[in-house]
Design a protein around this motif. Sequence first.
Motif, PDB file in Angstrom:
ATOM      1  N   GLU A 121      68.288  -1.357  26.431  1.00 19.08           N
ATOM      2  CA  GLU A 121      67.237  -0.936  25.966  1.00 19.08           C
ATOM      3  C   GLU A 121      67.219   0.017  24.831  1.00 19.08           C
ATOM      4  O   GLU A 121      68.001   1.025  24.814  1.00 19.08           O
ATOM      5  CB  GLU A 121      66.122  -0.795  26.984  1.00 19.08           C
ATOM      6  N   LEU A 122      66.337  -0.183  23.852  1.00 21.18           N
ATOM      7  CA  LEU A 122      66.243   0.911  22.846  1.00 21.18           C
ATOM      8  C   LEU A 122      64.700   1.771  23.148  1.00 21.18           C
ATOM      9  O   LEU A 122      63.622   1.048  23.147  1.00 21.18           O
ATOM     10  CB  LEU A 122      66.111   0.475  21.219  1.00 21.18           C
ATOM     11  N   HIS A 123      64.737   2.901  22.815  1.00 18.96           N
ATOM     12  CA  HIS A 123      63.535   3.659  23.355  1.00 18.96           C
ATOM     13  C   HIS A 123      63.189   4.317  21.949  1.00 18.96           C
ATOM     14  O   HIS A 123      64.115   5.063  21.197  1.00 18.96           O
ATOM     15  CB  HIS A 123      63.702   4.815  24.429  1.00 18.96           C
ATOM     16  N   CYS A 124      61.903   4.612  21.879  1.00 18.60           N
ATOM     17  CA  CYS A 124      61.562   5.678  20.843  1.00 18.60           C
ATOM     18  C   CYS A 124      60.271   6.261  21.233  1.00 18.60           C
ATOM     19  O   CYS A 124      59.512   5.792  22.211  1.00 18.60           O
ATOM     20  CB  CYS A 124      61.210   4.996  19.488  1.00 18.60           C
ATOM     21  N   ILE A 125      60.141   7.688  20.741  1.00 19.72           N
ATOM     22  CA  ILE A 125      58.830   8.144  21.320  1.00 19.72           C
ATOM     23  C   ILE A 125      57.676   8.103  20.033  1.00 19.72           C
ATOM     24  O   ILE A 125      58.092   8.192  18.839  1.00 19.72           O
ATOM     25  CB  ILE A 125      59.079   9.618  21.529  1.00 19.72           C
ATOM     26  N   VAL A 126      56.414   7.575  20.582  1.00 21.16           N
ATOM     27  CA  VAL A 126      55.528   7.563  19.627  1.00 21.16           C
ATOM     28  C   VAL A 126      54.562   8.751  19.778  1.00 21.16           C
ATOM     29  O   VAL A 126      53.749   8.806  21.269  1.00 21.16           O
ATOM     30  CB  VAL A 126      54.832   6.017  19.715  1.00 21.16           C
ATOM     31  N   THR A 127      54.072   9.470  18.908  1.00 20.26           N
ATOM     32  CA  THR A 127      53.165  10.615  19.296  1.00 20.26           C
ATOM     33  C   THR A 127      51.679  10.040  18.734  1.00 20.26           C
ATOM     34  O   THR A 127      51.700   9.385  17.559  1.00 20.26           O
ATOM     35  CB  THR A 127      53.500  11.820  18.400  1.00 20.26           C
ATOM     36  N   LEU A 128      50.698  10.389  19.650  1.00 20.87           N
ATOM     37  CA  LEU A 128      49.549   9.995  19.264  1.00 20.87           C
ATOM     38  C   LEU A 128      48.152  10.821  19.730  1.00 20.87           C
ATOM     39  O   LEU A 128      48.714  11.488  20.821  1.00 20.87           O
ATOM     40  CB  LEU A 128      49.052   8.483  19.465  1.00 20.87           C
ATOM     41  N   PRO A 129      47.326  10.855  19.135  1.00 19.79           N
ATOM     42  CA  PRO A 129      46.207  12.174  19.626  1.00 19.79           C
ATOM     43  C   PRO A 129      45.615  11.483  20.845  1.00 19.79           C
ATOM     44  O   PRO A 129      45.430  10.473  21.064  1.00 19.79           O
ATOM     45  CB  PRO A 129      45.360  12.245  18.415  1.00 19.79           C
ATOM     46  N   MET A 130      45.183  12.488  21.701  1.00 20.69           N
ATOM     47  CA  MET A 130      44.693  12.488  22.871  1.00 20.69           C
ATOM     48  C   MET A 130      43.172  11.440  22.776  1.00 20.69           C
ATOM     49  O   MET A 130      42.862  10.747  23.435  1.00 20.69           O
ATOM     50  CB  MET A 130      43.960  13.646  23.387  1.00 20.69           C
ATOM     51  N   THR A 131      42.511  11.656  21.553  1.00 28.30           N
ATOM     52  CA  THR A 131      41.371  10.972  21.354  1.00 28.30           C
ATOM     53  C   THR A 131      41.544   9.479  21.030  1.00 28.30           C
ATOM     54  O   THR A 131      41.074   8.693  21.490  1.00 28.30           O
ATOM     55  CB  THR A 131      40.497  11.589  20.080  1.00 28.30           C
ATOM     56  N   ALA A 132      42.754   9.203  20.412  1.00 27.87           N
ATOM     57  CA  ALA A 132      43.392   7.706  20.064  1.00 27.87           C
ATOM     58  C   ALA A 132      43.608   7.218  21.590  1.00 27.87           C
ATOM     59  O   ALA A 132      43.225   6.129  21.660  1.00 27.87           O
ATOM     60  CB  ALA A 132      44.381   7.842  19.152  1.00 27.87           C
TER      61      ALA A 132
ATOM     62  N   LEU B 146      48.143   0.761  16.697  1.00 21.67           N
ATOM     63  CA  LEU B 146      49.292   1.517  15.900  1.00 21.67           C
ATOM     64  C   LEU B 146      50.384   0.468  15.512  1.00 21.67           C
ATOM     65  O   LEU B 146      50.408  -0.677  15.617  1.00 21.67           O
ATOM     66  CB  LEU B 146      50.016   2.124  17.231  1.00 21.67           C
ATOM     67  N   THR B 147      50.949   0.853  14.461  1.00 18.98           N
ATOM     68  CA  THR B 147      52.290   0.051  13.776  1.00 18.98           C
ATOM     69  C   THR B 147      53.356   0.478  14.382  1.00 18.98           C
ATOM     70  O   THR B 147      53.644   1.951  14.355  1.00 18.98           O
ATOM     71  CB  THR B 147      52.146   0.171  12.567  1.00 18.98           C
ATOM     72  N   LEU B 148      54.080  -0.039  15.097  1.00 17.23           N
ATOM     73  CA  LEU B 148      55.257   0.505  15.856  1.00 17.23           C
ATOM     74  C   LEU B 148      56.504   0.038  14.920  1.00 17.23           C
ATOM     75  O   LEU B 148      56.854  -1.131  14.760  1.00 17.23           O
ATOM     76  CB  LEU B 148      55.358  -0.104  17.290  1.00 17.23           C
ATOM     77  N   PRO B 149      57.615   1.120  14.907  1.00 24.08           N
ATOM     78  CA  PRO B 149      58.684   0.765  14.218  1.00 24.08           C
ATOM     79  C   PRO B 149      59.767  -0.074  15.297  1.00 24.08           C
ATOM     80  O   PRO B 149      59.626   0.121  16.469  1.00 24.08           O
ATOM     81  CB  PRO B 149      59.228   2.163  13.943  1.00 24.08           C
ATOM     82  N   THR B 150      60.425  -1.044  14.707  1.00 27.83           N
ATOM     83  CA  THR B 150      61.240  -1.888  15.260  1.00 27.83           C
ATOM     84  C   THR B 150      62.473  -1.953  14.191  1.00 27.83           C
ATOM     85  O   THR B 150      62.423  -1.431  13.294  1.00 27.83           O
ATOM     86  CB  THR B 150      60.912  -3.418  15.480  1.00 27.83           C
ATOM     87  N   LEU B 151      63.740  -2.456  14.702  1.00 27.95           N
ATOM     88  CA  LEU B 151      64.842  -2.467  13.864  1.00 27.95           C
ATOM     89  C   LEU B 151      64.700  -3.534  12.901  1.00 27.95           C
ATOM     90  O   LEU B 151      65.088  -3.618  11.893  1.00 27.95           O
ATOM     91  CB  LEU B 151      66.071  -2.802  14.664  1.00 27.95           C
ATOM     92  N   GLU B 152      63.914  -4.604  13.247  1.00 32.10           N
ATOM     93  CA  GLU B 152      63.975  -5.665  12.467  1.00 32.10           C
ATOM     94  C   GLU B 152      62.538  -5.596  11.288  1.00 32.10           C
ATOM     95  O   GLU B 152      63.008  -5.785  10.153  1.00 32.10           O
ATOM     96  CB  GLU B 152      63.495  -7.105  13.032  1.00 32.10           C
ATOM     97  N   SER B 153      61.632  -5.252  11.767  1.00 34.08           N
ATOM     98  CA  SER B 153      60.597  -5.150  10.880  1.00 34.08           C
ATOM     99  C   SER B 153      59.347  -4.097  11.533  1.00 34.08           C
ATOM    100  O   SER B 153      59.590  -3.802  12.871  1.00 34.08           O
ATOM    101  CB  SER B 153      59.553  -6.117  10.401  1.00 34.08           C
ATOM    102  N   ASP B 154      58.280  -4.032  11.026  1.00 27.11           N
ATOM    103  CA  ASP B 154      57.260  -3.242  11.717  1.00 27.11           C
ATOM    104  C   ASP B 154      56.245  -4.350  12.358  1.00 27.11           C
ATOM    105  O   ASP B 154      56.229  -5.093  12.061  1.00 27.11           O
ATOM    106  CB  ASP B 154      56.311  -2.354  10.693  1.00 27.11           C
ATOM    107  N   LEU B 155      56.043  -3.982  13.723  1.00 21.78           N
ATOM    108  CA  LEU B 155      55.305  -4.988  14.610  1.00 21.78           C
ATOM    109  C   LEU B 155      54.093  -4.488  14.811  1.00 21.78           C
ATOM    110  O   LEU B 155      53.871  -2.960  15.142  1.00 21.78           O
ATOM    111  CB  LEU B 155      56.118  -4.954  16.103  1.00 21.78           C
ATOM    112  N   GLU B 156      52.909  -5.118  14.795  1.00 23.60           N
ATOM    113  CA  GLU B 156      51.431  -4.393  14.792  1.00 23.60           C
ATOM    114  C   GLU B 156      50.919  -4.712  16.224  1.00 23.60           C
ATOM    115  O   GLU B 156      51.248  -5.876  16.895  1.00 23.60           O
ATOM    116  CB  GLU B 156      50.641  -4.912  13.933  1.00 23.60           C
TER     117      GLU B 156
END
Length: 177
Positions: free
Chosen positions: A149-160, A167-177
């Motif tokens: 598995e590939l893991h990444c950390i996504v930071t987002l504010p508490m209100t969100a 969120l637009t999440l980064p992937t190796l192939e392209s951005d996934l929404e």
Amino acid sequence: LFRLDKTVDEAAFGVMKELEVDSAVACTSCYGAGTAPGARSTICETCRGAGEVAQVQRSFLGEIRTLRPCAACKGYGTVIADPCRDCAGEGRVRTHKTLKVAIPPGVDNGTRVHLAEQGEVGVGAGPAGDLYVEIRVEKHELFTRQGNELHCIVTLPMTAAALGTKLTLPTLESDLE
């Protein structure tokens, strides 16, 4: 053994790569015989073609017999009086060659790809050995690997996080929404 650095993208999806390898190949002048054109090798007079000599030592336990490679012929059993000028009697020469290697998808650090009979030829143009390509995967700025598995950390504010968001999440192939 040849070490090859790959990016996380290449390791995840696989890739075909060309490698420049410095290797020993059969001498084209003597065809691996090691002799100059028209010359021949002769049987070693020291070991009589056996390639090894026996040494006997006497001790209080009796005779101790040991075998060691012949110093005159270096263990080959033959002596080359007139060696090939291109390979110096070795039967092989150094050269650069280009190999294509398929890196399979999902490789990790330390994975070895086996290329049968693509290594160096032996002395006297013996059969070529195998070449192993060891993969080293470079660090990625966003992703870390844990098993398959590939893991990444996504930071987002508490209100969100509390109210929900897109969120637009980064992937190796392209951005996934």
